[in-house]
Write a protein that holds these residues in place. Structure first.
Motif, PDB file in Angstrom:
ATOM      1  N   GLN A 113     -10.370   4.863  -3.771  1.00 45.47           N
ATOM      2  CA  GLN A 113     -11.611   4.263  -3.291  1.00 45.47           C
ATOM      3  C   GLN A 113     -12.667   5.349  -3.119  1.00 45.47           C
ATOM      4  N   GLN A 157       0.814  -1.223   0.000  1.00 45.88           N
ATOM      5  CA  GLN A 157       0.000   0.000   0.000  1.00 45.88           C
ATOM      6  C   GLN A 157       0.845   1.269   0.000  1.00 45.88           C
ATOM      7  N   LEU A 216      -9.959  -2.611  -1.339  1.00 46.01           N
ATOM      8  CA  LEU A 216      -8.535  -2.239  -1.389  1.00 46.01           C
ATOM      9  C   LEU A 216      -7.814  -2.454  -0.063  1.00 46.01           C
ATOM     10  N   GLY A 243      -8.917   7.914  -0.496  1.00 47.72           N
ATOM     11  CA  GLY A 243     -10.200   7.266  -0.270  1.00 47.72           C
ATOM     12  C   GLY A 243     -11.217   8.233   0.311  1.00 47.72           C
ATOM     13  N   GLN A 264      -3.094   9.488  -1.088  1.00 49.37           N
ATOM     14  CA  GLN A 264      -3.257   8.843   0.234  1.00 49.37           C
ATOM     15  C   GLN A 264      -4.057   9.688   1.216  1.00 49.37           C
ATOM     16  N   GLN A 319      -8.908   0.380   2.404  1.00 50.25           N
ATOM     17  CA  GLN A 319      -7.502   0.759   2.250  1.00 50.25           C
ATOM     18  C   GLN A 319      -6.679   0.554   3.511  1.00 50.25           C
ATOM     19  N   GLN A 345       2.432   1.618   3.393  1.00 49.99           N
ATOM     20  CA  GLN A 345       1.617   2.846   3.389  1.00 49.99           C
ATOM     21  C   GLN A 345       2.468   4.119   3.374  1.00 49.99           C
ATOM     22  N   GLN A 367      -7.732   3.127   6.041  1.00 49.74           N
ATOM     23  CA  GLN A 367      -6.316   3.497   5.894  1.00 49.74           C
ATOM     24  C   GLN A 367      -5.485   3.271   7.154  1.00 49.74           C
ATOM     25  N   GLN A 396      -4.296   6.353  -4.406  1.00 52.17           N
ATOM     26  CA  GLN A 396      -4.460   5.712  -3.090  1.00 52.17           C
ATOM     27  C   GLN A 396      -5.235   6.566  -2.102  1.00 52.17           C
TER      28      GLN A 396
END
Lengths: 333, 333, 333
Positions: free
Chosen positions: B232, A248, C230, B250, B266, C248, A266, C266, B248
């Motif tokens: 997402q 990720q 994801l 969301g 992100q 995520q 991440q 996340q 990435q």
């Protein structure tokens, strides 16, 4: 195979009955009689003793044990080398499933395995002993080396280059257009995305990861890179050797990653920066500038690991002492 | 084409030999004789001079150079407009690969390209000049406009609507069930997911991104949105015009995103908030509340960009002066 | 159905005309005459009154309204139970699309639906009433239970086990190799990835999520887990019952997640830690150590939710008062 025989393969020293037989390799939890397992420290050696296994690979510094041991410098490495020795991949014969759709201009090497529903476009070349699994799509002008393994449902856009022994897990997408636009007044124009994706030897890419083609130049992933699941590598990135990228994580456009860089999960890297050799980037970091060779960083924005750890402690302390700090500022202490 | 001819197309001013020929467009690194490249500043102009290219698009404020120049207001935009002029997509003829499985109730427009292994369900309609690449799956009752491009291995669940010129990169999933459950004692019940996904004109969605169907209403992505890889978008989100969403990121359920919002990579947005027009959200931010029009925010929880930058500096300073602060609190300074 | 009849099904109390007919269920925004909708509070009840709907499910604490009401303890739950009652899945008959490629050694149960382009490998077993949608790939030795639903373009590697009523959304990849390597000098060796992925009853996994096989043991997802799009679940993770994982998020290798854990979007969890029963982890957290039962945490590194909220406030305050703090340290206050 007898314990003393396999010990020779990995330059190990037997402690206990070297004539006992080993019939397989397994993990501590799932081991049965005949299995060889490994234990890296005394605690794991304790679990290993209670397991059903017949032999334990361990290091030179653990204690003595009730089972036959083989002592080596690096038990985990020795275990995998033994595994590889015992599990040499069987030579596959050439196979093409009748439901695959292969362009007449594609060149397919020897002993290539092409499974059901695979689509191979024009002018694709595929090296010897490569496996392409079900429903993968390889678009035109791709070049795939030898001993590659492309898992199901992978997509390669036009002009992708895979060198040898590249492994792509399911859902990987290589060569999609980079995220490049030009905004002019109220309209967003798409910038041309013309470059390629080039994946050097011995790279493994995890499930559902994405690597975009270069815009004008190419996107390049250096030899030996190991990229985990759900990672994003944007356009025009150049990555050196032996890159490790945990799940990720994402790298923005036009970043340069030098050799032996390791990245936790991440992580995000902003565009146009350079990450020096041997840099290590902690999980969830946000890197906003260049990193020198050997940097060890963490946090958003990323600072040295030591500094970020200190900041975490200091903020906690300041919070715990907040009332006193406020009083002090008011002159009440 | 001569330099002076292409300069006319983009309203540029020629500096140097306007009669030289240009045969292609390329990037600085990869350019050869005959190529036109662009250079936005003096440093890049230096690289451009050393390249093999025959002509350099540049701005009105860069220095003079040793190669023919064409000066325009926005060289990057001019470059892409020239590229588009030189690369008008060839009209494709209608094509359906025999391995595609198409419902008899699907309505397919003119000049549609349907590649190998595509699956098209009942009552789907597909507009003219749309391309559907290998192994994409379009489930029943979807409506797809004209000049759309659906790359390999995309999935559209039932009832998805794509307007015109929508591009979906490989692995995109539109219309999967939203993440909606009701917990009652020890049991988790799934809430009905009945709505649609509607994608307006000129939207491009990156590889392996996912957009969930609405629960009771619809999920809507406004015209001109550009969504990067591995993003997402949850159920019941309403997104305005010209949304930019980097990789990435969301967005949680029932969020409203107004027009011209830009989001770094992100980023996470919590559920049920509203993001105002022209808001800009820095990479890795976590947005926990509404944002006013024109907000520029960063951090988790997101604050104004200026405030978060200040906090980063202050925490660093406090950490560097931690021993003195502790002494002060103990009355020792 | 009459309002008074459906009220009986959900143990509700009718307020207003119980003899009016309800013909469907919908959301407030999209409702028409004949529809039943739900409104959880007075504000939503206001919107509900202005809608076209014929009946409103609401709680016992909302005000009186101008439309027929049905009052229940949990209107959202009652709505979904009514929905499920009215939409019992029609029994599908057995179907296998002729373009599917199914190994002769696969065992397929009764009333199984296998759509176009599906690939089913050797020794796979599929339980009754399971649906496998287009272009999904099930590799060898997988075991799939009853009433499972595998959406298009899913991939199951070898040896994956799905128990009953498991739903996998499009692009899910189960059983890819874990991210396990051993570095020795300049070479990176791949560690054997031999374990399985086991998914217990009633698990739903969102689009493009990935779960890696165990290295030596197995990766296990407990009954009732709901995993969003994801998400990444690494090798050898053991997850208990009723796990909720928002989009995520990612979990590193060898983590243990006990029962009823809830994770925001996340989130990242480092390897080898244990998350206690009923723990709640806020969005974007980074969890670096074990969490006790009932923990409620947030932030990176994660601390208790209260502590992280305090730290956010304190850092803001210290930043706003930075000049005064600096003066104080210099002895000027």
């Amino acid at each position: 195979m007898k314990i003393k025989e396999l010990a020779m393969l990995i330059h190990g020293v037997v402690e206990g009955d070297g004539d006992a037989d080993v019939t397989g390799l397994s993990g501590i939890e799932t081991s049965n009689a005949g299995d060889l397992i490994f234990a890296t420290d005394d605690e794991k050696l304790g679990f290993a003793e209670k397991s059903g296994a017949s032999c334990v690979l361990t290091s030179k510094s653990t204690r003595a044990a009730m089972k036959p041991l083989v002592r080596v410098d690096n038990p985990k490495l020795a275990f995998l080398l033994l595994y590889n020795f015992m599990n040499k991949p069987a030579g596959r014969e050439a196979f093409t499933d009748p439901s695959a759709t292969i362009s007449v201009s594609a060149k397919v090497g020897n002993n290539v395995w092409i499974d059901a529903g695979v689509r191979i476009g024009g002018n694709v070349s595929i090296g010897d002993n490569t496996i392409i699994e079900a429903n993968a799509v390889i678009k035109k002008n791709c070049s795939i080396g030898s001993f590659c393994h492309i898992h199901p449902n992978v997509t390669l856009y036009d002009n992708v280059v895979l060198k040898d022994r590249v492994v792509l897990h399911s859902g990987v997408v290589l060569g999609a257009d980079g995220f490049g636009y030009v905004r002019e007044k109220d309209k967003i124009y798409k910038f041309p995305q013309l470059g390629r994706v080039i994946i050097e030897n011995d790279v493994e890419i995890g499930a559902n990861s994405t690597i975009d083609r270069g815009s004008l130049g190419d996107t390049v992933v250096g030899a030996g890179a190991k990229i985990d699941n759900l990672c994003q590598i944007a356009h025009n990135i150049k990555i050196g050797k032996n890159f490790i990228m945990a799940a990720q994580s994402g790298i923005s456009g036009s970043v340069t990653i030098k050799d032996n860089v390791t990245m936790g999960g991440q992580v995000g890297i902003r565009d146009n920066v350079t990450i020096g050799n041997n840099a290590m980037i902690g999980a969830q970091s946000g890197v906003l500038g260049d990193l020198a060779d050997g940097s060890v960083v963490w946090g958003t924005p990323s600072k040295s690991l030591i500094q970020t750890k200190r900041e975490v402690i200091v903020l906690g302390w300041l919070t715990d002492n907040f009332i006193r700090i406020k009083k002090l500022l008011k002159g009440k202490i």
